[in-house]
Motif scaffolding. Structure first.
Motif, short mmCIF file in Angstrom:
data_model
loop_
_atom_site.label_atom_id
_atom_site.label_comp_id
_atom_site.label_asym_id
_atom_site.label_seq_id
_atom_site.Cartn_x
_atom_site.Cartn_y
_atom_site.Cartn_z
N GLU A 152 -0.31 40.02 -20.09
CA GLU A 152 -0.62 39.12 -21.19
C GLU A 152 -1.81 38.21 -20.85
O GLU A 152 -2.70 38.01 -21.67
CB GLU A 152 0.62 38.27 -21.50
CG GLU A 152 0.46 37.36 -22.71
CD GLU A 152 1.72 36.57 -22.98
OE1 GLU A 152 1.58 35.47 -23.54
OE2 GLU A 152 2.82 37.05 -22.66
N GLN B 189 13.69 42.36 -11.31
CA GLN B 189 13.58 41.86 -12.68
C GLN B 189 12.48 40.80 -12.77
O GLN B 189 11.68 40.80 -13.70
CB GLN B 189 14.92 41.28 -13.14
CG GLN B 189 14.89 40.73 -14.55
CD GLN B 189 14.54 41.77 -15.59
OE1 GLN B 189 15.01 42.89 -15.52
NE2 GLN B 189 13.71 41.42 -16.54
N ARG B 190 12.45 39.91 -11.80
CA ARG B 190 11.41 38.87 -11.81
C ARG B 190 10.02 39.49 -11.66
O ARG B 190 9.07 39.03 -12.29
CB ARG B 190 11.68 37.86 -10.69
CG ARG B 190 12.84 36.96 -11.01
CD ARG B 190 13.05 35.91 -9.97
NE ARG B 190 14.17 35.05 -10.31
CZ ARG B 190 14.68 34.15 -9.51
NH1 ARG B 190 14.17 33.98 -8.30
NH2 ARG B 190 15.69 33.41 -9.89
N GLN B 191 9.90 40.51 -10.84
CA GLN B 191 8.61 41.18 -10.68
C GLN B 191 8.21 41.84 -12.00
O GLN B 191 7.04 41.77 -12.40
CB GLN B 191 8.67 42.22 -9.58
CG GLN B 191 7.34 42.92 -9.36
CD GLN B 191 7.40 43.96 -8.27
OE1 GLN B 191 8.43 44.17 -7.65
NE2 GLN B 191 6.29 44.62 -8.03
N SER B 192 9.16 42.43 -12.67
CA SER B 192 8.87 43.06 -13.96
C SER B 192 8.40 42.01 -14.96
O SER B 192 7.44 42.23 -15.71
CB SER B 192 10.12 43.77 -14.49
OG SER B 192 9.90 44.29 -15.77
N ASP B 193 9.07 40.86 -14.98
CA ASP B 193 8.66 39.77 -15.87
C ASP B 193 7.25 39.29 -15.52
O ASP B 193 6.43 39.03 -16.40
CB ASP B 193 9.64 38.59 -15.77
CG ASP B 193 11.02 38.93 -16.32
OD1 ASP B 193 11.14 39.95 -17.04
OD2 ASP B 193 11.97 38.18 -16.03
N MET B 194 6.96 39.19 -14.22
CA MET B 194 5.63 38.76 -13.79
C MET B 194 4.56 39.78 -14.19
O MET B 194 3.46 39.39 -14.59
CB MET B 194 5.61 38.54 -12.28
CG MET B 194 6.31 37.27 -11.85
SD MET B 194 6.43 37.02 -10.06
CE MET B 194 4.85 37.49 -9.45
N ASP B 195 4.89 41.05 -14.11
CA ASP B 195 3.94 42.09 -14.52
C ASP B 195 3.59 41.93 -16.00
O ASP B 195 2.43 42.03 -16.38
CB ASP B 195 4.52 43.49 -14.28
CG ASP B 195 4.56 43.87 -12.81
OD1 ASP B 195 3.90 43.20 -12.00
OD2 ASP B 195 5.26 44.85 -12.48
N GLY B 196 4.60 41.66 -16.81
CA GLY B 196 4.36 41.44 -18.23
C GLY B 196 3.48 40.22 -18.46
O GLY B 196 2.56 40.24 -19.28
N ASP B 197 3.77 39.14 -17.73
CA ASP B 197 2.97 37.92 -17.85
C ASP B 197 1.52 38.16 -17.43
O ASP B 197 0.58 37.69 -18.07
CB ASP B 197 3.56 36.79 -17.00
CG ASP B 197 4.90 36.29 -17.55
OD1 ASP B 197 5.21 36.59 -18.71
OD2 ASP B 197 5.62 35.61 -16.79
#
Length: 100
Positions: free
Chosen positions: A57, A46-54
């Motif tokens: 951006e 989940q954290r990796q997914s959030d980082m990918d989004g960041d």
């Protein structure tokens, strides 16, 4: 079966029961550890997914900023060219007596 055989059989069954109980306890501990590991892996994913989004951006924002800088530079160059052409035309007009 006589009483001695029954006692021996009960003793073997009792030992097997203790052994099975121990094995089940060990299996439960391993299962709990596996569940903790799976939860940790899910959290990391989940954290990796959030980082990918960041990161996506940030890349978009960087492209926007570099695009703005490029547009500003193009605008500055265009204005300098216009000023140079205007100066040359003004010089030519005043040189040939067609003063404005």
């Amino acid at each position: 079966m006589d009483e001695i055989e029954l006692r021996e059989k009960i003793a073997r069954i009792d030992e097997r029961s203790k052994s099975n109980t121990h094995r089940l306890d060990t299996a439960e501990k391993k299962l709990e550890e596996s569940e903790k590991l799976l939860n940790t892996i899910a959290l990391v994913a989940q954290r990796q997914s959030d980082m990918d989004g960041d990161i996506k951006e940030i890349k978009t924002e960087v492209k926007t900023l570099t695009s703005k800088a490029g547009k500003r530079w193009d605008s500055v160059v265009e204005k300098i060219i216009i000023m140079v052409v205007a100066a040359v035309v003004t010089y030519a007009l005043t040189k040939f007596g067609l003063g404005i």
